[in-house]
Every structure is written in structure tokens, then in C-alpha cells.
Design an enzyme around this catalytic site. Sequence first.
Site, PDB file in Angstrom:
ATOM      1  N   ARG A   1       0.846  -1.196   0.000  1.00  0.00           N
ATOM      2  CA  ARG A   1       0.000   0.000   0.000  1.00  0.00           C
ATOM      3  C   ARG A   1       0.880   1.244   0.000  1.00  0.00           C
ATOM      4  NH1 ARG A   1      -4.752  -1.713   4.341  1.00  0.00           N
ATOM      5  NH2 ARG A   1      -5.500  -3.506   3.149  1.00  0.00           N
TER       6      ARG A   1
ATOM      7  N   GLU B   1      -6.333  -0.836  15.510  1.00  0.00           N
ATOM      8  CA  GLU B   1      -6.933  -1.800  14.584  1.00  0.00           C
ATOM      9  C   GLU B   1      -5.934  -2.888  14.185  1.00  0.00           C
ATOM     10  OE1 GLU B   1      -8.016  -2.163   9.914  1.00  0.00           O
ATOM     11  OE2 GLU B   1      -7.989  -0.147  10.767  1.00  0.00           O
TER      12      GLU B   1
ATOM     13  N   SER C   1     -10.154  -5.821  10.060  1.00  0.00           N
ATOM     14  CA  SER C   1     -11.461  -5.316   9.627  1.00  0.00           C
ATOM     15  C   SER C   1     -12.179  -6.478   8.963  1.00  0.00           C
ATOM     16  CB  SER C   1     -11.317  -4.164   8.636  1.00  0.00           C
ATOM     17  OG  SER C   1     -10.897  -2.982   9.273  1.00  0.00           O
TER      18      SER C   1
ATOM     19  N   ARG D   1       1.090  -6.381  12.698  1.00  0.00           N
ATOM     20  CA  ARG D   1       0.438  -5.761  13.856  1.00  0.00           C
ATOM     21  C   ARG D   1       0.268  -6.768  14.992  1.00  0.00           C
ATOM     22  NH1 ARG D   1      -3.541  -0.767  12.237  1.00  0.00           N
ATOM     23  NH2 ARG D   1      -2.041   0.230  10.834  1.00  0.00           N
TER      24      ARG D   1
END
Length: 430
Positions: free
Chosen positions: A262, A349, A352, A391
Site C-alpha cells: 500500500r 486496529e 477489519s 500488527r
Amino acid sequence: MHDIRLIRDNPEAFDAGMARRGLSGLSSQVLALDGDRRAAIQAAETAQADANKAAKSVGAAKASGDEDEFQRLRALVSEKKAEIAALNDTAKAKDAALSELLMGLPNVPGDDIPDGDDEDDNVEIKRWGTPRAMDFKPVEHYELPAVQDGLDFETAAKLSGSRFVVLSGAIARVHRALAQFMLDVHTEENGFTEAWTPVLVREEMMYGTGQLPKFGEDSYQTTNGWWLVPTAEVPLTNIVNGLTLEDSYLPRRYVAHTQCFRSEAGSAGRDTAGMLRQHQFEKVEMVSITKPENSAAEHSRMTACAEGILERLGLPYRTVVLCTGDLGFGMKRTHDIEVWLPGQDMYREISSVSIAGDFQARRMNARFKPASGGKPEFVHTLNGSGLAVGRALIAVLENGQEADGSVTLPDALHPYLRGKTRITAEGLLV
């Protein structure tokens, strides 16, 4: 992508859904283009009928010796051909403009999605675990003595620039163990079929899942037209692109561990320290293809699958429903799962889990044949991180940190580390 028939039949409902996204007056734009397109098509059909009728009369006029009528009819046929070509060009142009407009419009939020402007208006629906009490001031992952030799941002910057990292030694080993653990749980316990997919995809695949045309700047494109996937959602969901599936094929559940890429174009200045927000990272991604009546239950099931990974790792988390202002472009409902990071003293986060409904399926033309008969219907698609591996590594390091700078590792990872249980302050896996 939206069903033009539903917009025609109930423009007020469409506008109401778009208004919750902060967009107004869209049905009039859509229906104006649709009306122009349909009018051009109808006019072309009328002109074609006139041309066909005139063409049939040309021979009769020639046979009767009526030269004036013969020439008039020949001219009429020629005129109608030019008119038909112009009308067809107009119809194609209006159709392209309509498709471009519809492709750029977000999904309609589910009726039960909370209204709001941004992440501050998201609604918490679950909280699990209690953050560990530490008798010392916790630090962020990149500040831990245990990781100083294993997280190398300086070398990564030399190799590639900012927002990259080189993992080595114990840190690389734990990172790999996390991905393997996630895959094993999802395939052996959660009913997903493991897939290994390309990370370079055709442009139409990015259109299929909604990354294009609106968010091209968020991804990377090669010089020969391929796109680097921002998530395995793209190749996994597009497995059914253009297919009409048998009812018995559904639900179909895939999981893949891939590199993701990304540009982070919209996040300048955010989370620049550490490896929370990188240009290249790894995720274990879940994708489900279902029948419409089963998608809500599948969404809850997938959320539980992602939450279960955190619970097995002993990492406190909370789950929130995204409000309309924070909802992703192609999604009707999203659950964000946020893991506790003691170094930041906040939840961040890590997954998702979203339901797109038939929004992606319409873009991909992915359907199924109902067992009861009738016309094929669009499938529903869902996706979710199960989890973001980098993460998860951050969360394991921060939640397992000790006062002496070492890190105690979760029990669930011990089998994947050949019985090793901790990283010493010197960076050794023992």
C-alpha cells in the site's frame, strides 16, 4: 456496483443511502444518464426498423422502373445507416459515462450501521481481556531492548526508503510463527480452504473488488499494467469473477497468507515510527462467498474467527461497528477489531471484517444458480483480516514485555518455536 433497476424503481431510497455517506442528489445524475442512454438505444432501434423497411422497398422500386423512388429509398437507407451509427455511438458514450459514475459510487450502508463522521463515532460492541498491569512504564515495540537487533529500519531505509523494515533473528522467527499459527487455526478449526495466490493482478481484478477506479493512488502499479495487491481480498474474491456457481458450491471460504502493498497516500505523517503502518506487510486474509440469506451470519462467524486468534494469543481487544463516516467504500457493514497496545496506551486496529453484499459481485458478474430454480442471482462477498501479521507481532511484543527488556511469548506460539518461550533482552530466542 449498484443495480440500475433499483435506482430507477426507488430513487428516494438510493438517495437516502447515499446521504448517509455524505453524498446528495446522485439519483438524478444516474437517471439522467440512464435516460439518455435508453433514449439513444430506442431511437437507434426505430431508425434500424425504418432502414430495414426502406431496404426491402428498394428492390421493388428498381423492378418497377421507378428511378426517382429507387434513388429516394437508397438515400433514405444511407441516411438511416449514418443516423444509426451516430445513435449507437451516443448510446455507448452514455453507457460508459453511466458505468464510470456507478463504479465511483460507494456501497449503501446497512440499515443498522450507526451514523457518524469519523472513527470517534464508531460503536463498541465487545471487549475481551483485561490489559495486563505492569509495574514499570511500558514502551512501544521498537523501543524494546529485545528487538533492537531484530527490527532494522535504518537498513530498510537504505534498501527501499521510509516505511519499510528488515526483520531478522528471533523477531523474524516469531513473525513467521504467527502467520503459521493463524493459517493452521483457520484451516483446521475454522473451515477455510488455504490458497496461495499471485500478488500481481490484472486491472480488472482491482475494479472487481472496488480498489479501482477511485483509489488507484493507494496502490502500486507496475510499468506493464499489473497491480500489486493491497490485500489478498483482491485475488481471493476474484476467484469467482465471471462465474455462475452451483448452489451446492456455496458457501466458499478461502484463507491466504500474502505480502501486501500500500502506498499509504492518505496517511502522511501518521504512525511513522515503528512498523505499524508500512508500504509492504503481511496479512492472513479470510474471504467468504455466500448466498445472500447467509451473509449476515457469515459476517458474525468471520468476526469470531478473527477474534479467536487474539484470544488464543491472550491479547486484549475490543470490537467496534464502523459508523457511516468511517465505513469502507465497498462495504455495507464492517467490524474493526482493535488490539490493546500498552506502549501506546490504546487500542489499535488489527482486523477489519466486512460484508460487501452483492456490491463486488455485480462488478465481477459473479452469480449462483438457486437450488429452487429461477434466474441466477448475485452472490454475496465478505472479507476480513485474520490477522494482520505485523500488527500481531507488535501486540505480542508490547503485551509480553518485561521490566528487564525481555519479552514473554504467548503459549499458543511455543509449538511453532520448538518450545522456545521468550526473547531475552539481548534478542535471543530461548
